[in-house]
Motif scaffolding. Structure first.
Motif, PDB file in Angstrom:
ATOM      1  N   GLU A 160      -8.243 -16.424 -21.622  1.00 39.43           N
ATOM      2  CA  GLU A 160      -9.325 -16.975 -20.805  1.00 39.43           C
ATOM      3  C   GLU A 160      -8.927 -16.970 -19.355  1.00 39.43           C
ATOM      4  N   GLN A 178      -5.426 -17.988 -26.698  1.00 42.42           N
ATOM      5  CA  GLN A 178      -6.816 -18.052 -26.210  1.00 42.42           C
ATOM      6  C   GLN A 178      -6.847 -18.448 -24.753  1.00 42.42           C
ATOM      7  N   LYS A 195      -1.732 -24.443 -32.507  1.00 42.74           N
ATOM      8  CA  LYS A 195      -1.419 -24.482 -31.082  1.00 42.74           C
ATOM      9  C   LYS A 195      -1.083 -23.100 -30.525  1.00 42.74           C
ATOM     10  N   LEU A 238     -16.878 -27.307 -25.308  1.00 42.25           N
ATOM     11  CA  LEU A 238     -15.736 -26.504 -25.773  1.00 42.25           C
ATOM     12  C   LEU A 238     -14.664 -26.421 -24.698  1.00 42.25           C
ATOM     13  N   GLU A 256     -12.429 -26.183 -32.944  1.00 39.00           N
ATOM     14  CA  GLU A 256     -11.475 -26.041 -31.850  1.00 39.00           C
ATOM     15  C   GLU A 256     -10.227 -26.862 -32.112  1.00 39.00           C
ATOM     16  N   GLN A 303      -4.214 -21.387 -29.740  1.00 43.38           N
ATOM     17  CA  GLN A 303      -4.841 -22.004 -28.566  1.00 43.38           C
ATOM     18  C   GLN A 303      -4.191 -21.462 -27.308  1.00 43.38           C
ATOM     19  N   LYS A 309      -5.918 -31.178 -21.955  1.00 44.81           N
ATOM     20  CA  LYS A 309      -4.530 -31.460 -21.538  1.00 44.81           C
ATOM     21  C   LYS A 309      -4.384 -31.419 -20.023  1.00 44.81           C
ATOM     22  N   ILE A 345     -12.727 -29.647 -24.449  1.00 45.51           N
ATOM     23  CA  ILE A 345     -11.727 -29.813 -25.524  1.00 45.51           C
ATOM     24  C   ILE A 345     -10.523 -28.903 -25.278  1.00 45.51           C
ATOM     25  N   ARG A 346     -10.806 -27.677 -24.829  1.00 42.80           N
ATOM     26  CA  ARG A 346      -9.701 -26.718 -24.626  1.00 42.80           C
ATOM     27  C   ARG A 346      -8.821 -27.117 -23.459  1.00 42.80           C
TER      28      ARG A 346
END
Lengths: 194, 234
Positions: free
Chosen positions: A94, A90, A84, B91, A79, A87, B98, B94-95
């Motif tokens: 999500e 993603q 970036k 997970l 991960e 991310q 921020k 971590i995602r």
């Protein structure tokens, strides 16, 4: 529950160890004189204890722990190594609400442009595009219209032709307006004498 | 809650061969026993945002066991599902690291993610069950709660004779049946209180609900269980 109604909430707080010191003193005093609340408290404590003890063991075998930790570690490393911009994509996917909103906006924008183009089709102006597109009937009518418009001119041209014929006949003899027109007959000098 | 046997070494260095990486400006507090500097969770979070994988592993070391314990109780004592949910929760942490603004403590924010992950998994499972039960693929009626068979439930941690162990399993099944009749929030509040011995303020922070509401949830669950488990007295 079989306890004094005024002390039901305190009883439950006591069972779950949430009583503050002041309320606890008051409660302990009450328990000294109330057998009903004391019995109910004992039963409830036993019930909670049994429920807690009946819970299955959450122990993992050493190899299970190792495997779980290494899986989590791999996932974390994977991960953190994602760039970036990926991310961001993603997280956009999500977050379904944001993704759906973005998709609806894109559809609206393209739809609006599309309808504008359909209403005002873009055309490149060429010589053929200057004249409107006509069907066969309209084409025939157009030709007739041209003839009618130029009728005066045609009549004048016909008159001129006749005039030319007459004049030339006097000067050059009979001549037809064909290729023989250009073949001049030799005129004797005496023909011009009046 | 009974904690598992942790056969892992205490220090991350021994397990992963990593060197501690403390920068001069980081928050540190010294442990009295081994006098090693301990980095706060907030500092670890800020390092993870910068892409420090060591910080990610350190966080995992601190919280994996607790995350697994909570997942295990939330997913009806299914070890494999609990492992999957623990991985998924990490997970997500971590995602979304921020998004941690520091309004609450890190562990509260972390446990909230774990619980929401478990609740989402349960909702998804229930949704699939409803779809397939309508097609006649399940023999059970829709009202009957889906409780795991006794043989699939792990043994209790308390060393006991087989009869006591069996009794414990049977009681556990009855408790699960009774809890399944309650709302998700009541179940979650009760489990966090009884199985994980969290305080009402902690549960309120984790579930992002008022303390009074949490107390109401726990009291209602307790009264309901008291009524339905009367035959288990003595």
């Amino acid at each position: 529950m079989k306890s004094c109604p005024d002390y039901q909430e305190i009883l439950l707080l006591d069972i779950h160890k949430e009583l503050d010191r002041k309320t606890r003193l008051k409660w302990e005093d009450h328990l000294k004189s109330c057998q009903l609340c004391l019995k109910e408290r004992t039963d409830l404590q036993e019930m909670i204890g049994n429920i807690r003890n009946s819970a299955p063991s959450d122990r993992l075998l050493p190899e299970e722990s190792q495997h779980l930790l290494s899986s989590i570690r791999q996932n974390i490393d994977k991960e953190l190594s994602i760039p970036k911009w990926r991310q961001w994509i993603q997280s956009a996917f999500e977050n379904r609400v944001h993704a759906l909103t973005a998709a609806c906006l894109i559809v609206l924008v393209f739809g609006w442009f599309g309808t504008r183009i359909m209403e005002n089709p873009l055309t490149v102006q060429t010589a053929s595009n200057l004249t409107p597109v006509l069907n066969s009937e309209e084409k025939l009518l157009m030709q007739d219209y041209k003839v009618i418009n130029n009728l005066d001119l045609l009549e004048e041209m016909e008159a001129l032709e006749k005039l030319v014929q007459v004049v030339d006949k006097q000067e050059y003899g009979s001549c037809l307006i064909d290729k023989r027109f250009f073949v001049q007959k030799e005129i004797s000098p005496n023909e011009y004498k009046i | 809650m009974k904690t598992g046997i942790n056969n892992l070494p205490n220090c991350a260095e021994n397990l992963f061969g990593m060197k501690s990486n403390t920068s001069p400006g980081s928050e540190k507090k010294l442990q009295p026993d081994n006098k090693k500097p301990v980095i706060s969770d907030e500092e670890l979070a800020s390092r993870i945002i910068k892409g420090d994988s060591w910080a990610g592993n350190e966080l995992m070391q601190r919280y994996w066991e607790k995350a697994f314990n909570i997942s295990f109780s939330m997913c009806d004592w299914d070890k494999e599902e609990a492992k999957d949910l623990t991985q998924e929760a990490f997970l997500k942490v971590i995602r979304n690291i921020k998004k941690f603004k520091g309004k609450s403590s890190f562990y509260t924010w972390f446990y909230r993610i774990v619980i929401n992950t478990c609740l989402d998994a349960r909702k998804k499972k229930n949704r699939w069950k409803k779809i397939f039960s309508g097609w006649g693929l399940k023999n059970k009626g829709n009202d009957e709660p889906d409780i795991r068979p006794m043989e699939e439930i792990p043994d209790t941690g308390v060393l006991a004779n087989p009869m006591t162990s069996l009794r414990g399993k049977m009681l556990n099944i009855e408790v699960q049946k009774a809890l399944s009749s309650l709302s998700e929030k009541q179940q979650t509040a009760f489990k966090l209180k009884v199985y994980h011995e969290m305080t009402v303020p902690e549960i309120a922070q984790v579930m992002n609900t008022a303390q009074g509401t949490i107390k109401t949830h726990i009291f209602r669950a307790t009264q309901y269980l008291r009524k339905n488990l009367k035959q288990w007295d003595n």
